[in-house]
Design an enzyme around this catalytic site. Structure first.
Site, PDB file in Angstrom:
ATOM      1  N   GLU A 130      16.038  -0.894  -5.027  1.00 18.11           N
ATOM      2  CA  GLU A 130      15.485   0.350  -5.032  1.00 18.11           C
ATOM      3  C   GLU A 130      13.759   0.319  -4.907  1.00 18.11           C
ATOM      4  O   GLU A 130      13.402  -0.733  -5.186  1.00 18.11           O
ATOM      5  CB  GLU A 130      15.800   1.397  -6.135  1.00 18.11           C
ATOM      6  CG  GLU A 130      15.331   0.674  -7.294  1.00 18.11           C
ATOM      7  CD  GLU A 130      16.071   1.134  -8.756  1.00 18.11           C
ATOM      8  OE1 GLU A 130      17.466   1.379  -8.429  1.00 18.11           O
ATOM      9  OE2 GLU A 130      15.315   1.347  -9.556  1.00 18.11           O
ATOM     10  N   LYS A 132      10.180  -0.096  -5.380  1.00 19.39           N
ATOM     11  CA  LYS A 132       9.278  -0.354  -6.783  1.00 19.39           C
ATOM     12  C   LYS A 132       8.068   0.571  -6.534  1.00 19.39           C
ATOM     13  O   LYS A 132       7.053   0.518  -5.970  1.00 19.39           O
ATOM     14  CB  LYS A 132       8.711  -1.842  -6.688  1.00 19.39           C
ATOM     15  CG  LYS A 132       7.849  -1.803  -8.018  1.00 19.39           C
ATOM     16  CD  LYS A 132       7.739  -3.548  -8.369  1.00 19.39           C
ATOM     17  CE  LYS A 132       6.968  -3.722  -9.564  1.00 19.39           C
ATOM     18  NZ  LYS A 132       5.884  -3.143 -10.072  1.00 19.39           N
ATOM     19  N   ASP A 134       4.938   2.839  -6.922  1.00 18.54           N
ATOM     20  CA  ASP A 134       3.541   2.536  -7.461  1.00 18.54           C
ATOM     21  C   ASP A 134       2.844   3.615  -8.294  1.00 18.54           C
ATOM     22  O   ASP A 134       1.953   4.481  -7.565  1.00 18.54           O
ATOM     23  CB  ASP A 134       2.570   2.050  -6.147  1.00 18.54           C
ATOM     24  CG  ASP A 134       1.523   1.107  -6.680  1.00 18.54           C
ATOM     25  OD1 ASP A 134       1.465   0.580  -7.895  1.00 18.54           O
ATOM     26  OD2 ASP A 134       0.947   0.676  -5.803  1.00 18.54           O
ATOM     27  N   TYR A 243      14.194   5.997 -12.689  1.00 16.76           N
ATOM     28  CA  TYR A 243      15.059   4.906 -12.270  1.00 16.76           C
ATOM     29  C   TYR A 243      15.943   4.028 -13.371  1.00 16.76           C
ATOM     30  O   TYR A 243      16.603   3.188 -13.116  1.00 16.76           O
ATOM     31  CB  TYR A 243      14.392   3.875 -11.518  1.00 16.76           C
ATOM     32  CG  TYR A 243      13.066   3.612 -12.183  1.00 16.76           C
ATOM     33  CD1 TYR A 243      12.930   2.789 -13.438  1.00 16.76           C
ATOM     34  CD2 TYR A 243      11.615   3.816 -11.601  1.00 16.76           C
ATOM     35  CE1 TYR A 243      11.970   2.475 -13.995  1.00 16.76           C
ATOM     36  CE2 TYR A 243      10.608   3.565 -12.297  1.00 16.76           C
ATOM     37  CZ  TYR A 243      10.642   2.882 -13.451  1.00 16.76           C
ATOM     38  OH  TYR A 243       9.188   2.637 -13.981  1.00 16.76           O
ATOM     39  N   LYS A 339       7.540  -8.485  -4.903  1.00 20.94           N
ATOM     40  CA  LYS A 339       6.356  -7.803  -4.470  1.00 20.94           C
ATOM     41  C   LYS A 339       6.007  -8.104  -3.221  1.00 20.94           C
ATOM     42  O   LYS A 339       6.195  -9.122  -2.679  1.00 20.94           O
ATOM     43  CB  LYS A 339       5.315  -8.409  -5.450  1.00 20.94           C
ATOM     44  CG  LYS A 339       5.535  -8.274  -6.952  1.00 20.94           C
ATOM     45  CD  LYS A 339       5.021  -6.862  -7.295  1.00 20.94           C
ATOM     46  CE  LYS A 339       3.575  -7.130  -7.769  1.00 20.94           C
ATOM     47  NZ  LYS A 339       2.945  -5.925  -8.573  1.00 20.94           N
ATOM     48  N   CYS A 433     -37.518   6.583  -2.246  1.00 20.75           N
ATOM     49  CA  CYS A 433     -36.701   6.561  -0.900  1.00 20.75           C
ATOM     50  C   CYS A 433     -36.758   5.315  -0.395  1.00 20.75           C
ATOM     51  O   CYS A 433     -38.111   4.739  -0.074  1.00 20.75           O
ATOM     52  CB  CYS A 433     -37.173   7.635   0.138  1.00 20.75           C
ATOM     53  SG  CYS A 433     -36.158   7.474   1.766  1.00 20.75           S
ATOM     54  N   CYS A 436     -38.827   6.033   3.153  1.00 19.33           N
ATOM     55  CA  CYS A 436     -40.186   6.541   3.396  1.00 19.33           C
ATOM     56  C   CYS A 436     -41.025   6.632   2.187  1.00 19.33           C
ATOM     57  O   CYS A 436     -41.969   6.923   2.047  1.00 19.33           O
ATOM     58  CB  CYS A 436     -39.855   7.885   3.723  1.00 19.33           C
ATOM     59  SG  CYS A 436     -39.481   8.955   2.698  1.00 19.33           S
ATOM     60  N   CYS A 451     -33.394  12.218  -1.147  1.00 18.44           N
ATOM     61  CA  CYS A 451     -34.846  12.019  -0.512  1.00 18.44           C
ATOM     62  C   CYS A 451     -35.117  13.531   0.278  1.00 18.44           C
ATOM     63  O   CYS A 451     -34.302  13.727   1.347  1.00 18.44           O
ATOM     64  CB  CYS A 451     -35.141  10.937   0.512  1.00 18.44           C
ATOM     65  SG  CYS A 451     -36.491  11.124   1.480  1.00 18.44           S
ATOM     66  N   CYS A 456     -38.715  11.742   6.727  1.00 15.17           N
ATOM     67  CA  CYS A 456     -38.194  10.563   6.432  1.00 15.17           C
ATOM     68  C   CYS A 456     -37.448  10.123   7.577  1.00 15.17           C
ATOM     69  O   CYS A 456     -36.500  10.912   8.080  1.00 15.17           O
ATOM     70  CB  CYS A 456     -37.237  10.733   5.042  1.00 15.17           C
ATOM     71  SG  CYS A 456     -36.305   9.352   4.956  1.00 15.17           S
TER      72      CYS A 456
HETATM   73  S1  IVH Z   1      13.023  -1.051 -13.884  1.00 15.08           S
HETATM   74  C1  IVH Z   1      13.618  -2.765 -18.034  1.00 15.08           C
HETATM   75  N1  IVH Z   1      12.898   0.147 -11.473  1.00 15.08           N
HETATM   76  O1  IVH Z   1       7.425  -1.647 -12.213  1.00 15.08           O
HETATM   77  C2  IVH Z   1      13.364  -2.433 -16.629  1.00 15.08           C
HETATM   78  N2  IVH Z   1      10.641  -0.573 -12.447  1.00 15.08           N
HETATM   79  O2  IVH Z   1       6.224  -4.153 -12.921  1.00 15.08           O
HETATM   80  C3  IVH Z   1      12.437  -1.365 -16.344  1.00 15.08           C
HETATM   81  N3  IVH Z   1       8.711   0.426 -11.600  1.00 15.08           N
HETATM   82  O3  IVH Z   1       6.980  -1.125 -15.771  1.00 15.08           O
HETATM   83  C4  IVH Z   1      11.697  -1.260 -15.099  1.00 15.08           C
HETATM   84  N4  IVH Z   1       9.546   1.234  -9.730  1.00 15.08           N
HETATM   85  O4  IVH Z   1       6.604   0.884 -14.119  1.00 15.08           O
HETATM   86  C5  IVH Z   1      12.159   0.084 -12.612  1.00 15.08           C
HETATM   87  N5  IVH Z   1      12.818   1.152  -9.318  1.00 15.08           N
HETATM   88  C6  IVH Z   1      11.961   0.799 -10.345  1.00 15.08           C
HETATM   89  C7  IVH Z   1      10.703   0.635 -10.523  1.00 15.08           C
HETATM   90  C8  IVH Z   1      10.087   0.108 -11.711  1.00 15.08           C
HETATM   91  C9  IVH Z   1       8.436   1.035 -10.467  1.00 15.08           C
HETATM   92  C10 IVH Z   1       7.473  -0.317 -12.619  1.00 15.08           C
HETATM   93  C11 IVH Z   1       7.735   0.164 -13.994  1.00 15.08           C
HETATM   94  C12 IVH Z   1       7.624  -1.419 -14.551  1.00 15.08           C
HETATM   95  C13 IVH Z   1       7.091  -2.110 -13.518  1.00 15.08           C
HETATM   96  C14 IVH Z   1       7.000  -3.615 -13.774  1.00 15.08           C
END
Ligand code: IVH
Length: 695
Positions: A130, A132, A134, A243, A339, A433, A436, A451, A456
């Site tokens: 899934e 990640k 941000d 999640y 990542k 400035c 000038c 300014c 100027c």
């Molecule tokens: S699972 C025990 N699932 O990424 C596991 N984390 O770098 C709990 N994050 O602290 C995390 N999307 O804040 C999980 N689909 C996702 C996520 C996710 C973002 C964040 C979360 C975690 C951090 C770790």
């Protein structure tokens, strides 16, 4: 989460009530509103108009006002916090909030899979992958069907209690029928995010207020959760993805819901309960090789998503294996983050240059040791104003973390004090400035030093650059560099000089062949016939953007009519507020500005309203605004279509707006329009139909 029969039932109740507002009991009304909130915020499939929702909501507020004792904690009216939350209490998590191990390439993933297979004693693992997200992680606790606590991650063991703020996020249910699932207490994890659109709109609002913009949606989301006033959080259009279920207590005698035997099942359960889990985004993938392939291909789609992600999370799908593998003190052994390539980099802040803009605002620009981020080399970044420098504690020689998020211009996220050698120097803001030497001034409640010397040099050059720019007089083949060069050579000292340039001299300059001089002459000549609003915009009056210039020009026969308008009269124009009216009034009451305009007229520029404004077009008198991404039309074409029928484009949402055309991913403008209530909110197709039907 709602089945067909329930949807139909709620729709029937809603319709009956709206057609014939009658006594409705509070409990039913709350259920109906919760249903529509879910349809709108989670399922993204609203079934009623915003106006209709408002009618229902107002009825709820009225009924609750009449019987305050009947207000429940999870009533939709309770999202709006009414108390100031001055400090956040630190509260322990039920289960420590662990982080994730990171991986960056196929080898890391294969290694993770090998260890997991060994630990679990299996040949092949099925993963749930899934996004990640941000943003900022949160934990939520529900007890007896109610959201009782929400907190930040903190140090993983305890976090800040931000319940009031979290209640402002409409995709988080205030209550869920836990007992229906045999659950008594539930702790879940998720990420609060700000969509790209909401982030863009938020930064636009900061810019309008002359406040430094934020580097990325993650900082914006995290900062929003710490707002002292929950109402401000409500304004920021945050969202949340849930999640993970981290803890639950079953009711006595209840058995484990079948869905909780896999991670993907738990996402489905969360979705069924009414949470925005990555139910649609998740992928169930057999074997790590297929996961690697998916990760590689998904990275390319990153920019198409309406929110920022910094990678993917790969979780073992079988929950029994989670138990078996357990966790280290830092991360679970059943999940790993993959990542994507960083959009951040560190570099050295070498010096600061102070640039003077056309309104005299002095902007500090950080000169950096060049560094590549996401395929672009960055060597200078605006650091906005003095306050920003102090807040971020930026010093000359500092190592700084910079970021280029998607198509946002690069920003300095922070300095890294731990890497200081002791030789770094504070950044001194000039008192005079840099061009000038006039003493700089700062208006009260403004962050910007200015300014105010109208002579100027920097301002004059910037004003000329603005005058010829594409959206203003659109004098092609001029270019910033040429303007600076002509200025230095004394050929161009003010805007009117553009029209009396000594082309004989110019043709003797290096790089000015016959053809390029001819092109320049033609472009300058053509600009004399530009419509009035372009000239008004080109004058560079503070706060008068292109849209405002169009509005104002449509009320004029001649540019100098503006000498006779009072501030009140100006304010009566669509899109013109107090600040803009003051600025225009002031500009047209300065003798030197009037002289400049008269000089331009004598040089042959058009100061008369020549645009055939189809005032009798059937959209005349109607104001339009577009928000979000349109699918069929280009934004400028769509605006042109409305204008061609006499409609008028506004630059912001106000009570003067008649139609808001909503494309994909609309953000704060839509919310604001809904609040005003009188604005018709229509889709792109409805807009096309409206224009086509208008004769
Ligand atoms: S699972 C025990 N699932 O990424 C596991 N984390 O770098 C709990 N994050 O602290 C995390 N999307 O804040 C999980 N689909 C996702 C996520 C996710 C973002 C964040 C979360 C975690 C951090 C770790």
């Amino acid at each position: 989460m709602y089945n067909k029969a329930q949807i139909q039932q709620f729709q029937t109740i809603t319709k009956e009530f709206l057609q014939n507002p009658h006594d409705i009991d509070l409990e039913t009304l709350r259920k109906v509103l919760k249903f529509h909130e879910y349809q709108y915020y989670v399922a993204a499939a609203p079934l009623i108009s915003d106006y209709e929702y408002d009618v229902l909501y107002q009825q709820l507020v009225a009924l609750e006002a009449a019987s305050p004792l009947l207000i429940t904690k999870d009533s939709p009216s309770q999202r709006v916090g009414n108390s100031l939350n001055n400090a956040f209490e630190t509260v322990p998590h039920l289960v420590p909030m662990l982080s994730l191990e990171n991986s960056y390439n196929a080898e890391d993933l294969i290694d993770f899979d090998r260890k997991a297979k060994e630990g679990a004693g299996v040949e092949m693992i099925t993963y749930c992958v899934e996004p990640k997200f941000d943003g900022a992680s949160i934990s939520l606790i529900y007890e007896n069907d109610l959201l009782v606590r929400a907190c930040t991650r903190g140090d993983g063991i305890a976090g800040d209690d931000i319940t009031q703020n979290i209640k402002q996020i409409k995709s988080i249910p205030l209550s869920i029928p836990l007992s229906h699932y045999g659950i008594q207490q539930l702790e879940i994890r998720g990420e609060v995010i700000m969509s790209k659109k909401a982030f863009h709109d938020f930064n636009e609002r900061l810019k309008e207020k002359n406040i430094a913009t934020l580097a990325n949606p993650r900082n914006a989301a995290a900062g929003s959760l710490r707002m002292k006033d929950p109402k401000e959080v409500a304004d920021r259009n945050l969202d949340a993805f849930i999640y993970n279920i981290s803890f639950f207590n079953l009711l006595p005698g209840a058995t484990l819901p079948e869905l909780l035997t896999t991670h993907s099942g738990s996402l489905e359960l969360l979705w069924n309960m009414g949470f925005r889990s990555p139910q649609k985004e998740k992928r169930i993938i057999n074997g790590i090789d297929n996961v690697v392939e998916f990760c590689n291909s998904f990275e390319l789609e990153r920019d198409q998503l309406p929110y920022e992600i910094d990678g993917l999370v790969i979780k073992i799908n079988d929950m029994a294996l989670h138990e078996k593998l357990g966790m280290t003190s830092h991360h679970p052994r059943w999940a790993i983050a993959y990542k994507f390539k960083a959009r951040q980099a560190t570099t050295i802040l070498e010096s600061v240059e102070f640039q003077v803009g056309r309104t005299g605002a002095v902007t500090p620009v950080a000169k950096l040791q060049p560094v590549a981020i996401g395929g672009v080399t960055v060597s200078s970044i605006s650091i906005h104003n003095e306050e920003y420098i102090r807040e971020k504690d930026l010093r000359l020689g500092d190592t700084v973390l910079i970021e280029r998020a998607g198509d946002v211009i690069p920003q300095i996220v922070q300095s890294i004090p731990a890497l200081r050698k002791g030789t770094e120097k504070t950044i001194e803001f000039p008192t005079n400035c840099p061009v000038c030497d006039a003493l700089l001034e700062k208006e009260e409640a403004e962050a910007v030093w200015r300014c105010n010397n109208p002579l100027c040099t920097a301002q004059i050059v910037e004003r000329i650059i603005h005058f010829v720019s594409k959206d203003a007089m659109d004098i092609k083949s001029f270019g910033d560099a040429n303007i600076r060069k002509f200025y230095e050579l004394g050929l161009l000292k003010s805007v009117p000089d553009i029209y009396t340039l000594d082309f004989e001299k110019i043709s003797t300059l290096e790089g000015f062949g016959k053809k390029s001089v001819e092109n320049l002459i033609t472009a300058i000549d053509a600009s004399k016939k530009q419509p009035l609003y372009r000239l008004l915009y080109a004058l560079g009056i503070r706060f008068v953007g292109e849209t405002t210039a169009k509005t104002v020009a449509s009320h004029l026969n001649h540019l100098l009519d503006l000498k006779d308008f009072s501030e009140e009269q100006l304010q009566s124009f669509d899109d013109v507020g107090v600040k803009v009216a003051k600025s225009i009034y002031h500009f047209f009451h300065e003798a030197q500005n009037i002289q400049l305009i008269q000089q331009l007229e004598s040089l042959g520029l058009n100061l008369i309203q020549t645009e055939i404004l189809s005032k009798d077009g059937s959209l005349s008198g109607l104001n339009f605004l577009f928000t979000g991404t349109l699918n069929k039309l280009k934004r400028s074409d769509a605006e042109g279509m409305a204008e061609a029928k006499g409609g008028h484009i506004l630059s912001g949402v106000s009570s003067k707006l008649h139609y808001l055309i909503v494309g994909e991913d609309a953000g704060s403008k839509l919310e604001k329009a809904k609040k005003i209530g009188t604005i018709k909110i229509i889709t792109e197709d409805e807009f096309i139909a409206l224009v086509e039907g208008a004769n």
